[in-house]
Motif scaffolding. Sequence first.
Motif, mmCIF file in Angstrom:
data_model
loop_
_atom_site.group_PDB
_atom_site.id
_atom_site.type_symbol
_atom_site.label_atom_id
_atom_site.label_comp_id
_atom_site.label_asym_id
_atom_site.label_seq_id
_atom_site.Cartn_x
_atom_site.Cartn_y
_atom_site.Cartn_z
ATOM 1 N N THR A 1 51.770 58.533 58.954
ATOM 2 C CA THR A 1 50.385 58.535 59.399
ATOM 3 C C THR A 1 49.940 57.091 59.339
ATOM 4 O OG1 THR A 1 49.621 58.943 57.139
ATOM 5 C CG2 THR A 1 49.976 60.865 58.527
ATOM 6 N N THR A 2 48.689 56.837 59.571
ATOM 7 C CA THR A 2 48.258 55.450 59.543
ATOM 8 C C THR A 2 47.186 55.239 58.500
ATOM 9 O OG1 THR A 2 46.612 55.907 61.245
ATOM 10 C CG2 THR A 2 48.765 55.138 61.983
ATOM 11 N N GLY A 3 46.953 53.955 58.175
ATOM 12 C CA GLY A 3 45.900 53.620 57.231
ATOM 13 C C GLY A 3 46.382 53.638 55.804
ATOM 14 N N SER A 4 45.443 53.412 54.883
ATOM 15 C CA SER A 4 45.799 53.271 53.476
ATOM 16 C C SER A 4 46.282 54.565 52.864
ATOM 17 C CB SER A 4 44.593 52.745 52.689
ATOM 18 O OG SER A 4 43.523 53.654 52.773
ATOM 19 N N GLY A 5 46.035 55.673 53.527
ATOM 20 C CA GLY A 5 46.507 56.941 52.986
ATOM 21 C C GLY A 5 47.814 57.377 53.594
ATOM 22 N N SER A 6 48.532 56.443 54.216
ATOM 23 C CA SER A 6 49.755 56.807 54.923
ATOM 24 C C SER A 6 50.827 57.298 53.972
ATOM 25 C CB SER A 6 50.281 55.598 55.702
ATOM 26 O OG SER A 6 50.651 54.568 54.836
ATOM 27 N N SER A 7 51.658 58.180 54.504
ATOM 28 C CA SER A 7 52.774 58.689 53.728
ATOM 29 C C SER A 7 53.874 57.647 53.709
ATOM 30 C CB SER A 7 53.304 59.979 54.354
ATOM 31 O OG SER A 7 54.467 60.411 53.698
ATOM 32 N N THR A 8 54.666 57.659 52.677
ATOM 33 C CA THR A 8 55.793 56.746 52.602
ATOM 34 C C THR A 8 56.968 57.331 53.364
ATOM 35 O OG1 THR A 8 56.423 57.824 50.562
ATOM 36 C CG2 THR A 8 55.125 55.824 50.381
ATOM 37 N N GLN A 9 58.048 56.545 53.459
ATOM 38 C CA GLN A 9 59.208 56.989 54.195
ATOM 39 C C GLN A 9 60.133 57.805 53.304
ATOM 40 O OE1 GLN A 9 61.117 53.979 56.474
ATOM 41 N NE2 GLN A 9 59.213 53.151 57.246
ATOM 42 N N SER A 10 60.534 58.927 53.822
ATOM 43 C CA SER A 10 61.462 59.802 53.115
ATOM 44 C C SER A 10 62.880 59.419 53.472
ATOM 45 C CB SER A 10 61.218 61.258 53.517
ATOM 46 O OG SER A 10 62.254 62.099 53.061
ATOM 47 N N THR A 11 63.797 59.560 52.542
ATOM 48 C CA THR A 11 65.189 59.240 52.817
ATOM 49 C C THR A 11 65.975 60.472 53.234
ATOM 50 O OG1 THR A 11 65.753 59.583 50.497
ATOM 51 C CG2 THR A 11 65.192 57.343 51.180
ATOM 52 N N GLY A 12 65.330 61.595 53.374
ATOM 53 C CA GLY A 12 66.044 62.789 53.796
ATOM 54 C C GLY A 12 65.087 63.896 54.165
ATOM 55 N N ALA A 13 65.624 65.035 54.634
ATOM 56 C CA ALA A 13 64.798 66.168 55.046
ATOM 57 C C ALA A 13 64.325 66.916 53.805
ATOM 58 C CB ALA A 13 65.599 67.078 55.965
ATOM 59 N N VAL A 14 63.184 66.507 53.275
ATOM 60 C CA VAL A 14 62.669 67.097 52.054
ATOM 61 C C VAL A 14 61.149 67.226 52.180
ATOM 62 C CG1 VAL A 14 62.437 64.843 50.946
ATOM 63 C CG2 VAL A 14 62.627 66.887 49.522
ATOM 64 N N ASP A 15 60.574 68.246 51.594
ATOM 65 C CA ASP A 15 59.136 68.455 51.651
ATOM 66 C C ASP A 15 58.435 67.446 50.741
ATOM 67 O OD1 ASP A 15 56.567 69.357 51.874
ATOM 68 O OD2 ASP A 15 56.882 71.181 50.693
ATOM 69 N N THR A 16 57.645 66.582 51.339
ATOM 70 C CA THR A 16 56.924 65.563 50.567
ATOM 71 C C THR A 16 55.414 65.776 50.652
ATOM 72 O OG1 THR A 16 56.906 64.052 52.469
ATOM 73 C CG2 THR A 16 58.761 63.867 50.932
ATOM 74 N N SER A 17 55.011 66.989 50.989
ATOM 75 C CA SER A 17 53.586 67.263 51.176
ATOM 76 C C SER A 17 52.776 67.100 49.900
ATOM 77 C CB SER A 17 53.389 68.674 51.731
ATOM 78 O OG SER A 17 53.933 69.652 50.845
ATOM 79 N N ASP A 18 53.440 67.214 48.742
ATOM 80 C CA ASP A 18 52.712 67.076 47.478
ATOM 81 C C ASP A 18 52.882 65.700 46.856
ATOM 82 O OD1 ASP A 18 55.391 67.362 46.864
ATOM 83 O OD2 ASP A 18 55.054 68.690 45.142
ATOM 84 N N VAL A 19 53.409 64.742 47.643
ATOM 85 C CA VAL A 19 53.608 63.382 47.145
ATOM 86 C C VAL A 19 52.384 62.531 47.485
ATOM 87 C CG1 VAL A 19 55.035 61.301 47.317
ATOM 88 C CG2 VAL A 19 56.109 63.562 47.380
ATOM 89 N N MET A 20 52.021 61.656 46.574
ATOM 90 C CA MET A 20 50.866 60.775 46.770
ATOM 91 C C MET A 20 51.038 59.878 47.997
ATOM 92 S SD MET A 20 50.241 59.408 42.884
ATOM 93 C CE MET A 20 49.772 60.491 41.541
ATOM 94 N N SER A 21 49.922 59.337 48.471
ATOM 95 C CA SER A 21 49.956 58.361 49.557
ATOM 96 C C SER A 21 50.455 57.026 49.025
ATOM 97 C CB SER A 21 48.551 58.182 50.139
ATOM 98 O OG SER A 21 47.704 57.536 49.193
ATOM 99 N N ASN A 22 50.756 56.121 49.949
ATOM 100 C CA ASN A 22 51.167 54.769 49.549
ATOM 101 C C ASN A 22 50.178 54.150 48.573
ATOM 102 O OD1 ASN A 22 53.259 55.023 51.363
ATOM 103 N ND2 ASN A 22 52.763 53.172 52.510
ATOM 104 N N GLU A 23 48.909 54.180 48.944
ATOM 105 C CA GLU A 23 47.889 53.545 48.111
ATOM 106 C C GLU A 23 47.850 54.160 46.721
ATOM 107 O OE1 GLU A 23 43.119 52.379 48.144
ATOM 108 O OE2 GLU A 23 43.986 53.541 49.803
ATOM 109 N N GLU A 24 47.927 55.468 46.643
ATOM 110 C CA GLU A 24 47.893 56.147 45.342
ATOM 111 C C GLU A 24 49.114 55.792 44.512
ATOM 112 O OE1 GLU A 24 45.458 60.233 46.493
ATOM 113 O OE2 GLU A 24 47.574 60.050 47.030
ATOM 114 N N ILE A 25 50.265 55.739 45.165
ATOM 115 C CA ILE A 25 51.505 55.403 44.458
ATOM 116 C C ILE A 25 51.431 53.980 43.909
ATOM 117 C CG2 ILE A 25 53.972 54.922 44.777
ATOM 118 C CD1 ILE A 25 53.973 57.250 46.824
#
Length: 379
Positions: free
Chosen positions: A32-56
């Motif tokens: 996604t875009t902006g400060s709440g963007s998701s990070t890049q996953s290294t595989g096919a895994v559900d990351t819906s409960d992972v923090m955004s870049n900014e939060e991390i």
Amino acid sequence: MKKRMAKIMSAVLVSAMAVSMMAGCGSDKKETTGSGSSTQSTGAVDTSDVMSNEEIIKKAAGEGKVSNWGIGNQYEIQALLAKYGLPTDYLSEDFTMDAFDDDSSTLASAMTYNELGLVKNDYDGAYGYGDTVGYIDMNDEGVAMLEDMIFCTRDFAEKNPETVKAFLYASIKGWEYAVENPEEAAQIVYDAGSSVSQDHQKYMASEVAKLVKADMNGNEVSDIGKIDDDAMQQTLDIAKKYVTLDDSSAQDKFAKLTLDDIRDTSYYEAAESSDGKFSPEKSEVSIQLKWLPQAQFMGYYVADAKGYYDEVGLKVNIVSGGGDISETTAVNNGTVDFGVTWPTNMAVANAGGMNLVEVAQIYQRSGMTLVYKYDNFKK
């Protein structure tokens, strides 16, 4: 044994950067875009409960667990922290990923073509985290800085223009072949005396190819080796904010550097527009690498193995780096004719009194990431 091998393999690349500075996309993404963007996953895994870049970033920084080697490649990390209004301090990272492994560092610096592979993969010497880790890409965050390029002294280029053009023509041809045939390129480097395992060499070649074929915005690069002034300016601007030199006069000179002080596009342009026929002033030249034989430098080994240097009338000696060798010093004092370094390294060297010039930019995007475990950053 695994961690011991990982230490050796990781140190192979990172130590190279230490030497130079002391002297002077994963396929599976959720974007996604902006400060709440998701990070890049290294595989096919559900990351819906992972923090955004900014939060991390804010969580890891608040815990004092953002790490970097601090050997000249920390500026992107500092720029990233500043982007989110955070102090630019970071935890010192050694030449292994052990701190990441034991959670001493929860957001650790990792080059895409080296440490990130050691974290993800399960070949001998790697940590085998697979798709349980994600990473934050400096290119996506807008704080990327350019890396490996070709340089020489201005005096050498002015006295030997045909030699420079011939060397660039053949080297670029080698890089073009390498990025289209990374497995073959990896084997060529391995046969030349690889400093890493064959499996890691193949991984490195595929990742290095991505840095050469795409720019900081993810656009395909049509002319490998071309100097992108916008990317160069971004690199120089970030460097000016965070590079601190002991000598005040050098610091003042560094602050005043412009692109014209550190790059000359004319040799590359002349080489690219030529018919491949040159009359080099020197028939034998050398290029100083940042480290031992590995896919980070595969284009030069391919150009040599495929006879591209011979075709332009050159015998090229590829000189390994390591130990106390500084590529900027080696080129400046005439020990070698060309070198591979990062633009920031060369700018620092020029601020210190050298007169070096970049003539081609091989890596068009940054390989710097911050890797983390999903389990450490659940919402």
